[in-house]
Design an enzyme around this catalytic site. Structure first.
Site, mmCIF file in Angstrom:
data_model
loop_
_atom_site.group_PDB
_atom_site.id
_atom_site.type_symbol
_atom_site.label_atom_id
_atom_site.label_comp_id
_atom_site.label_asym_id
_atom_site.label_seq_id
_atom_site.Cartn_x
_atom_site.Cartn_y
_atom_site.Cartn_z
ATOM 1 N N LEU A 27 0.843 -1.182 0.000
ATOM 2 C CA LEU A 27 0.000 0.000 0.000
ATOM 3 C C LEU A 27 0.882 1.236 0.000
ATOM 4 O O LEU A 27 2.104 1.144 0.110
ATOM 5 C CB LEU A 27 -0.894 -0.002 1.237
ATOM 6 C CG LEU A 27 -1.958 -1.084 1.289
ATOM 7 C CD1 LEU A 27 -2.717 -1.005 2.601
ATOM 8 C CD2 LEU A 27 -2.922 -0.936 0.129
ATOM 9 N N ASP A 28 0.265 2.393 -0.079
ATOM 10 C CA ASP A 28 1.020 3.646 -0.005
ATOM 11 C C ASP A 28 1.884 3.673 1.246
ATOM 12 O O ASP A 28 1.527 3.107 2.271
ATOM 13 C CB ASP A 28 0.072 4.848 0.051
ATOM 14 C CG ASP A 28 -0.704 5.023 -1.230
ATOM 15 O OD1 ASP A 28 -0.244 4.526 -2.259
ATOM 16 O OD2 ASP A 28 -1.763 5.667 -1.187
ATOM 17 N N ARG A 29 2.994 4.374 1.155
ATOM 18 C CA ARG A 29 3.886 4.476 2.310
ATOM 19 C C ARG A 29 3.216 5.081 3.532
ATOM 20 O O ARG A 29 3.556 4.758 4.651
ATOM 21 C CB ARG A 29 5.113 5.315 1.949
ATOM 22 C CG ARG A 29 6.216 4.460 1.368
ATOM 23 C CD ARG A 29 7.384 5.306 1.001
ATOM 24 N NE ARG A 29 7.403 5.250 -0.451
ATOM 25 C CZ ARG A 29 7.736 6.216 -1.240
ATOM 26 N NH1 ARG A 29 8.118 7.358 -0.760
ATOM 27 N NH2 ARG A 29 7.714 6.071 -2.532
ATOM 28 N N ARG A 135 -8.265 6.334 -2.776
ATOM 29 C CA ARG A 135 -8.299 7.745 -2.387
ATOM 30 C C ARG A 135 -8.916 8.598 -3.502
ATOM 31 O O ARG A 135 -9.694 9.505 -3.245
ATOM 32 C CB ARG A 135 -6.865 8.208 -2.100
ATOM 33 C CG ARG A 135 -6.709 9.620 -1.692
ATOM 34 C CD ARG A 135 -5.269 9.971 -1.463
ATOM 35 N NE ARG A 135 -4.607 8.951 -0.652
ATOM 36 C CZ ARG A 135 -3.318 8.654 -0.722
ATOM 37 N NH1 ARG A 135 -2.540 9.311 -1.553
ATOM 38 N NH2 ARG A 135 -2.786 7.749 0.035
#
Length: 138
Positions: A27-29, A135
């Site tokens: 996933l995103d950092r 998002r």
């Protein structure tokens, strides 16, 4: 962590930079969540194949600000990722790549102390896996 935990004989792939240390998906950092890591070449290529052929299902339980309308079950909107000055952004636009996000609304909630702050808890299943897709669609 993986390199300290596994020796090259037990999990050779976590020591190879050429194979992103076995990392298949993350996933995103700024998010926390599951990492897909292959410890061996067979495991790595099996995960890549499952991800690329749609056999690997990715579903997330998320809390979002505001109330999501229960009638929304599928968001089918193209997501375009652009490298903007000072950061990276994604947006819904006709220039984007096809992207589908399935929603299952578990409920709407408000805080007792702050009833004006409303949020929804939903299950999100992404079918295409574009950068920042959740998002951007929400």
């Amino acid at each position: 962590f993986l390199q300290r935990t596994y020796s090259p004989w037990v999990a050779p792939l976590v020591h190879y930079h050429e194979y992103q240390f076995g990392m298949v998906h993350r996933l995103d950092r700024v998010s926390s969540g599951l990492l897909f890591v292959g410890k061996t070449f067979v495991g790595y290529h099996s995960l890549v194949w499952q991800l690329n052929t749609g056999r690997l299902k990715r579903e997330y339980i998320v809390a979002v600000h505001g109330w999501i309308v229960p009638d929304i079950c599928l968001i089918d909107a193209k997501v375009f990722h652009l490298h903007a000055e000072g950061g990276r952004e994604s947006q819904v636009t006709e220039q984007g790549k096809p992207s589908q996000t399935r929603l299952n609304n578990f409920g709407h909630y408000a805080l007792r102390e702050h009833p004006e702050e409303k949020f929804s808890v939903i299950a999100v299943q992404i079918h295409t896996g574009r950068r920042h897709q959740i998002r951007t669609h929400l």
